[in-house]
Design an enzyme around this catalytic site. Structure first.
Site, PDB file in Angstrom:
ATOM      1  N   ASN A 112       0.855  -1.192   0.000  1.00 49.45           N
ATOM      2  CA  ASN A 112       0.000   0.000   0.000  1.00 49.45           C
ATOM      3  C   ASN A 112       0.886   1.236   0.000  1.00 49.45           C
ATOM      4  O   ASN A 112       2.017   1.199   0.469  1.00 49.45           O
ATOM      5  CB  ASN A 112      -0.874   0.006   1.265  1.00 49.45           C
ATOM      6  CG  ASN A 112      -1.828   1.188   1.294  1.00 49.45           C
ATOM      7  OD1 ASN A 112      -2.373   1.593   0.263  1.00 49.45           O
ATOM      8  ND2 ASN A 112      -2.031   1.777   2.470  1.00 49.45           N
ATOM      9  N   HIS A 114       0.791   5.240   1.347  1.00 50.68           N
ATOM     10  CA  HIS A 114       0.041   6.092   2.268  1.00 50.68           C
ATOM     11  C   HIS A 114       0.684   7.483   2.301  1.00 50.68           C
ATOM     12  O   HIS A 114       1.914   7.583   2.390  1.00 50.68           O
ATOM     13  CB  HIS A 114       0.044   5.454   3.666  1.00 50.68           C
ATOM     14  CG  HIS A 114      -0.770   6.229   4.648  1.00 50.68           C
ATOM     15  ND1 HIS A 114      -2.149   6.195   4.658  1.00 50.68           N
ATOM     16  CD2 HIS A 114      -0.410   7.093   5.629  1.00 50.68           C
ATOM     17  CE1 HIS A 114      -2.587   6.990   5.614  1.00 50.68           C
ATOM     18  NE2 HIS A 114      -1.557   7.546   6.216  1.00 50.68           N
ATOM     19  N   ASP A 150      -2.817   0.672   7.986  1.00 53.75           N
ATOM     20  CA  ASP A 150      -1.581   1.432   7.755  1.00 53.75           C
ATOM     21  C   ASP A 150      -0.456   1.060   8.734  1.00 53.75           C
ATOM     22  O   ASP A 150       0.284   1.931   9.200  1.00 53.75           O
ATOM     23  CB  ASP A 150      -1.868   2.947   7.840  1.00 53.75           C
ATOM     24  CG  ASP A 150      -2.874   3.391   6.798  1.00 53.75           C
ATOM     25  OD1 ASP A 150      -2.900   2.797   5.699  1.00 53.75           O
ATOM     26  OD2 ASP A 150      -3.657   4.317   7.071  1.00 53.75           O
TER      27      ASP A 150
END
Ligand code: GRF
Length: 193
Positions: A112, A114, A150
């Site tokens: 991911n 972020h 996260d």
């Protein structure tokens, strides 16, 4: 470095919900000879995601998944990933939190990006929160996805200075430009260590 041809590259799916500017940068990167990944599937939860235009433009298969029933949606995604022999998932502005079950079920890597220097400012409105706290720097992080939001292992980060006159919008623009470079770098780092 071994020569990577289309057939031995890592089959990758990018998940998006919105503009897809990171998707675009990943597609461009994936077309370079040095790229270890090949993007073969775009998944979205949003029929109107602007980023879907890149699926059309670059002739990449796309699947729009209705998330009204998350459990079912994730089952459908797992089915598509298996069917397309996907070994790597890149979340790029995908606004859903994947369940523990999904993460456990998918055998490949999930990454991911972020827009903050994790572990600071997990979740939404990162730029506004960093400005409110009078931070001197923010930035972006590419990390592995774990079942906590996260919070997975960090692969790479890039710092961006926050100027006194930066608005959340200005800061987002500066950070996004860095995201487009950081995601490919992180992919190179994990697959071509
Ligand atoms: C990026 O800032 C990314 O870090 C965050 O959502 C935004 C997506 O932008 N997760 P885009 O759709 O790639 O343009």
């Amino acid at each position: 470095m071994a020569l990577l041809t289309g057939s031995n590259k890592i089959k990758t799916s990018v998940f998006i919900s919105g503009n897809g500017s990171n998707l675009k940068s990943l597609i461009k990167f994936s077309k370079q000879r040095k790229s270890p990944i090949l993007i073969q599937l775009i998944i979205t939860d949003n029929l109107y995601a602007k980023g879907l235009n890149y699926a059309k433009h670059y002739k990449i298969k796309k699947k729009i998944i209705d998330f009204k029933n998350k459990n079912l949606a994730e089952k459908k995604i797992i089915f598509e990933l298996k069917k397309n022999k996907i070994d790597c998932v890149c979340l790029a502005g995908f606004m859903r939190i994947l369940s523990k079950n999904f993460i456990k079920n998918f055998k490949g890597k999930i990454l991911n990006i972020h827009p903050s220097l994790l572990p600071k400012y997990k979740g939404l409105n990162t730029h506004q929160r960093a400005i409110n706290k009078k931070e001197k720097f923010s930035g972006c992080t590419v990390h592995f996805v774990s079942s906590k939001l996260d919070s997975g292992k960090i692969i790479l980060q890039k710092k961006v200075r926050i100027k006194s006159n930066d608005t959340p919008k200005k800061l987002a623009k500066k950070i996004l430009a860095q995201e487009h470079k950081l995601y490919p770098k992180a992919i190179l780092k994990i697959f071509n260590p």
